[in-house]
Design a protein around this motif. Structure first.
Motif, short mmCIF file in Angstrom:
data_model
loop_
_atom_site.label_atom_id
_atom_site.label_comp_id
_atom_site.label_asym_id
_atom_site.label_seq_id
_atom_site.Cartn_x
_atom_site.Cartn_y
_atom_site.Cartn_z
N ASP A 1 0.94 -1.16 0.04
CA ASP A 1 0.01 0.06 -0.12
C ASP A 1 0.97 1.10 -0.06
OD1 ASP A 1 0.85 -0.36 2.64
OD2 ASP A 1 -0.72 0.15 3.51
N THR A 2 1.75 1.30 -0.79
CA THR A 2 2.86 2.05 -0.76
C THR A 2 2.91 3.56 -0.33
OG1 THR A 2 3.14 1.03 -3.03
CG2 THR A 2 5.03 2.52 -2.37
N ALA B 1 -1.06 4.55 -4.21
CA ALA B 1 -0.16 3.55 -3.89
C ALA B 1 0.58 2.79 -5.24
CB ALA B 1 -0.83 2.46 -3.16
N THR C 1 -7.13 5.30 5.84
CA THR C 1 -5.85 5.69 5.06
C THR C 1 -5.02 6.29 6.01
OG1 THR C 1 -6.97 7.64 4.56
CG2 THR C 1 -6.76 5.88 2.86
N THR D 1 -0.45 -3.75 -5.88
CA THR D 1 -0.77 -2.76 -4.77
C THR D 1 -2.37 -2.85 -4.34
OG1 THR D 1 -1.45 -1.44 -6.78
CG2 THR D 1 0.74 -1.14 -6.21
#
Length: 319
Positions: free
Chosen positions: A9-10, A44, A76, A34
């Motif tokens: 979930d970069t 992400a 988030t 992702t």
């Protein structure tokens, strides 16, 4: 050589973990999937593409997966990593595009192609992985191992007193994961945000030295500026990188000092225990064998922080 897929979930600490995997000689990264988590799915994916481009992995497929948890609305963490998840320094301008295959499809394709060989490193919520398990349990049973940065371990959570972010964002999916029977190692927040955070986090000198080492080191430091500011607001001049800790455990067995084989149960009820993963230690004197969950995982309880920190800096600095 070991074969990895990374599900991410970069956010900024994921980026450092991705760089570690691509730059290391311990594993071949076959691609990334992702998922919504630290930031929403589209961001992400862009962050993953940019990170790969910086460290020379731009030919790897990046496959967007699911943008919604199994139940409820997405959670988030822009308040920690910045609105773009990468420090809000206008770093994210990837020249490449995501692959034309869904993340869940890609994962299933690869595990069918490499049964008994493929290892999955999970850096975010378990949404994609649970979807793949529910779609084809037999294929996913062919995974050699899953490495999960998730749960509070044997300590406090970082989202609620009992729940860690990656699990809290989609506990229904994490429950599918732990009950799947796939060999699983868990790196909880008690280790990745505890020992490693305080003993191996980047201080001001570390960040200056790594940033001065070249393009890769500078990107790794710059994308974590928002995380630094978040910690400074809480009175701590440091950058803690839980996903990098998890990647170190997956790549470098020598950083693991202690681990326990535990029964585990993921709580999905809508109450104060939402997102908690309970670990049952079979060595506890008062453990009741008949109540031990069938789900099992190896839980990391102690790591060699100095060894991890030195190897990470050497990798990012090209030494």
């Amino acid at each position: 050589m070991r074969k990895f897929i990374i599900d991410t979930d970069t956010g900024s600490d994921d980026a450092v973990a991705l760089m570690m995997a691509v730059l290391s000689t311990e594993a071949e990264v076959l691609g990334l999937t992702t998922v919504s988590g630290n930031v929403r799915l589209e961001q992400a994916t862009r962050n993953a593409l940019m990170t790969l481009e910086v460290c020379g992995g731009s030919t790897l497929p990046v496959c967007p997966g699911l943008d919604q948890p199994m139940y409820g609305a997405p959670v988030t963490a822009e308040n920690v990593h910045g609105d773009d998840g990468m420090g809000d320094l206008d770093l994210i301008h990837p020249s490449g595009e995501s692959a034309g295959v869904h993340g869940v499809d890609f994962l299933l394709e690869q595990v069918r192609k490499y049964p008994g060989e493929l290892e999955l490193v999970m850096l975010g919520p378990a949404t994609n992985v649970a979807a793949a398990i529910l779609r084809d349990r037999e294929a996913m049973a062919g995974l050699k191992h899953i490495w999960s940065m998730g749960t509070a371990g044997f300590g406090r959570g970082n989202t609620t007193p009992v729940a860690e972010f990656n699990v809290y964002a989609d506990p229904g999916s994490y429950r599918v994961l732990v009950e799947s029977g796939i060999p699983l190692t868990i790196i909880g927040a008690d280790v990745s945000l505890g020992t490693a955070a305080w003993e191996a986090a980047w201080n001001q000198g570390d960040m200056e030295r790594i940033a001065a080492s070249g393009t890769i080191g500078k990107f790794a430091v710059d994308c974590n500026r928002a995380l630094l500011e978040y910690n400074l607001r809480n009175g701590r001049h440091m950058v803690d990188l839980p996903d990098a800790v998890a990647m170190a455990v997956a790549l470098w067995p020598e950083v693991i000092l202690e681990a326990k084989e535990c029964g585990c149960y993921c709580h999905t009820g809508q109450d104060p225990c939402y997102g908690q993963v309970v670990f049952y230690d079979p060595e506890e004197e008062l453990a009741i064998p008949t109540r031990m969950p069938k789900a099992r995982a190896r839980v990391i309880t102690k790591l060699h922080a100095e060894r991890y920190k030195a190897r990470l800096e050497a990798l990012l600095s090209g030494k």
